[in-house]
Scaffold this active site. Structure first.
Site, short mmCIF file in Angstrom:
data_model
loop_
_atom_site.label_atom_id
_atom_site.label_comp_id
_atom_site.label_asym_id
_atom_site.label_seq_id
_atom_site.Cartn_x
_atom_site.Cartn_y
_atom_site.Cartn_z
CG HIS A 149 -59.96 -26.80 -24.51
ND1 HIS A 149 -60.68 -27.00 -22.87
CD2 HIS A 149 -58.65 -26.39 -23.34
CE1 HIS A 149 -60.25 -26.09 -21.91
NE2 HIS A 149 -59.40 -26.27 -21.97
CG ASP A 183 -53.08 -20.88 -23.10
OD1 ASP A 183 -53.41 -20.77 -24.63
OD2 ASP A 183 -54.60 -21.72 -22.88
CB VAL A 196 -55.74 -26.83 -26.66
CG1 VAL A 196 -54.71 -28.87 -26.68
CG2 VAL A 196 -57.44 -27.26 -27.26
CG ASN A 228 -60.37 -19.99 -20.70
OD1 ASN A 228 -59.94 -20.15 -21.65
ND2 ASN A 228 -60.33 -21.35 -19.73
#
Ligand SMILES: *[C@@H]1O[C@H](CO)[C@@H](O)[C@H](O)[C@H]1NC(C)=O
Ligand SMILES: *[C@@H]1O[C@H](CO)[C@@H](O)[C@H](O)[C@H]1NC(C)=O
Ligand SMILES: *[C@@H]1O[C@H](CO)[C@@H](O)[C@H](O)[C@H]1NC(C)=O
Ligand SMILES: *[C@@H]1O[C@H](CO)[C@@H](O)[C@H](O)[C@H]1NC(C)=O
Ligand SMILES: *[C@@H]1O[C@H](CO)[C@@H](O)[C@H](O)[C@H]1NC(C)=O
Ligand SMILES: *[C@@H]1O[C@H](CO)[C@@H](O)[C@H](O)[C@H]1NC(C)=O
Ligand SMILES: [Fe+2]
Length: 472
Positions: free
Chosen positions: A332, A172, A360, A237
């Site tokens: 999440h 992320d 997360v 995502n």
């Protein structure tokens, strides 16, 4: 799952006296691991402005930019070299040579481009080079004929059970000031040889019309690492880039054009799930955002993939995915649950050592637990200690602009060994077939500080209890 009390009452009703025994057996939810007392200043992560130094376009006509490499075959003798040219397609050629050799080789790649709403990409080049020598320093050059740029990488050692190897873990990442700290901290640790990236790359989709210029800036930002060591990609995502409102209905369009993976080498039919062997590790990448139910291509692939892992050859079985199965933050929460239900029993059967996930925006490490006994009527739906189960690590704390996940479920569930809402990265040092050392480094005041660590004992060769936690 309800509270233990509610569950206990339900069991009493269902099982009568037997239920009472089950109730007494429910692991105590007050017996969680530790929640770090380190409180990071809660500042919103801010994206780097477009004119930041890390986004600088390399000078020269049609100079290659966004250079990155990944493994290019199943065994580590191949590399995929990718780059983008902006002015014209230019040459697809890669020149490469061993560090102490005058003999230069060349390989021709392919070029592609794509449109996204009103954005048109540059010319995206991919070139797969195979049959390299193991454990060898190679130089390579792209941009032939216009503005050549040179980089280097080292191939991994030949596959074998006791080959030490060190993986970095980043997830992320995004392109904020915090992202730049995370990457700088990873680079300042000289040990990382390959990055296992657990998804959510650029966060371009958080901009109006998914401004794909932010895919280009991200490519330039990570080049300083990704051009010199392979980054093993997992789709998150933020790679979906699906937006019918602006007429973009082909999921993963920018991601699949820009980031290639060697999925065919592991007999996968899709770039979203695949496997590689590297040194003493077998790495399986799974797709949280592709179908994984029974009869789907991913299910069939994983079912035939797991028995292929030969622990005498690659003792360390590592799985990467984006959405975590065990997560005790309120963000999440339970998003990974349906995939867990499908595949967790296999992970226990095949003794996966560790599962890394992102999504997360915080850090968490689980105990070795499994939750595979449930069959709708038996009410066995709590995670239990299981020495054949993987450790689940959430490392979605790269530093993207969405900020940190700070809201945790309380009290800390018993499956959670350590959790902390800070940005950072981790390192997984494989020492030999029995031991690996793992450390998580938080970004703190500009320094990387080891905030969590553990010795991993291999589940196949050395399946001892590493936990310091008592379940009594
Ligand atoms: C794309 O459209 C948006 C919104 O209409 C506009 O702000 C942007 O400048 C356009 N970009 C290009 C490359 O035309
Ligand atoms: C990003 O980090 C690099 C390396 O630490 C540093 O040279 C650069 O100035 C940083 N850029 C920004 C915009 O913070
Ligand atoms: C597993 O790997 C070992 C070591 O490379 C090899 O000797 C053995 O034949 C392999 N087993 C199978 C079933 O391929
Ligand atoms: C934390 O998450 C819970 C559950 O989603 C919610 O009820 C609560 O309001 C949140 N607390 C804060 C401080 O955001
Ligand atoms: C494996 O590595 C661990 C940790 O470095 C070490 O203690 C152990 O002796 C090693 N095992 C062998 C067989 O060398
Ligand atoms: C693992 O070891 C710890 C510390 O020695 C102990 O408290 C715990 O009960 C053990 N766990 C299991 C599942 O055996
Ligand atoms: Fe995500």
């Amino acid at each position: 799952m309800g509270s233990p009390v509610v569950m206990g009452l339900m069991k009493l009703i269902v099982f009568g006296v037997l239920g009472l025994l089950v109730f007494l057996d429910v692991p105590s939810f007050c017996n969680g691991g530790s929640t770090s007392s380190f409180i990071r200043k809660d500042e919103k992560a801010v994206d780097l402005p477009l004119d930041s130094d890390v986004f600088r376009v390399p000078p020269g006509y049609n100079a290659p930019q966004q250079v990155h490499i990944t493994q290019g075959d199943h065994v580590g003798k191949g590399v995929i070299i990718s780059w983008v040219t902006m002015d014209e397609p230019g040459s697809n050629m890669v020149l490469y040579w061993r560090s102490k050799s005058k003999q230069k080789f060349q390989k021709k790649g392919t070029v592609t481009s794509y449109k996204f709403y009103n954005y048109t990409s540059g010319y995206i080049h991919h070139c797969t080079i195979k049959h390299l020598e193991y454990d060898t320093l190679y130089f390579y050059e792209v941009g032939i004929g216009h503005t050549p740029r040179q980089f280097w990488f080292r191939t991994p050692p030949s596959i074998g059970p006791d080959v030490p190897y060190t993986f970095g873990l980043i997830g992320d990442l995004g392109q904020s000031f915090d992202s730049n700290w995370t990457l700088s901290h990873y680079e300042s640790n000289p040990n990382g040889q390959t990055v296992l990236f657990v998804g959510d790359l650029s966060y371009a989709d958080t901009y109006p019309f998914h401004d794909n210029v932010r895919w280009d800036t991200w490519g330039r930002f990570v080049e300083r690492s990704a051009a010199y060591q392979p980054w093993i990609w997992t789709a998150g995502n933020h790679e979906i880039d699906f937006d019918p409102e602006i007429g973009e209905t082909v999921p993963f369009k920018p991601y699949t054009h820009r980031y290639h993976v060697p999925y065919k080498a592991s007999e996968s039919t899709s770039p979203f799930w695949y496997s590689i062997k590297r040194a003493s590790a077998y790495i399986i990448v799974l797709a949280s955002y592709s179908a994984y139910g029974k009869y789907t291509p991913q299910y069939f692939w994983l079912e035939s993939e797991l028995p292929k892992v030969n622990r005498s050859e690659t003792p360390w079985l590592i799985v990467l995915m984006h959405s975590p199965w065990y997560n005790s933050y309120n963000y999440h929460y339970m998003e990974g649950e349906t995939m867990r239900v499908m595949y967790e029993a296999w992970f226990v059967k095949y003794k996966v050592d560790v599962v890394f996930a992102g999504h997360v925006h915080a850090y968490e490490r689980s105990e070795r637990v499994s939750n595979i006994a449930y069959n709708i009527v038996n009410a066995k739906c709590s995670p239990v200690p299981d020495e054949s189960a993987p450790v689940y690590i959430t490392i979605g704390d790269g530093g993207n602009l969405e900020g940190l996940a700070t809201n945790m479920t309380e009290p800390q569930p018993h499956y959670s060994a350590y959790r902390e809402a800070s940005f950072g990265h981790a390192i997984f040092y494989i020492k030999n077939r029995t031991h690996a050392y793992y450390s998580w480094h938080r970004n703190q005041d500009g320094d990387a500080v080891v905030a969590d660590s553990m010795w991993f004992y291999n589940r196949y060769w050395n399946p001892l209890n590493e936990s310091t936690k008592s379940y009594s």
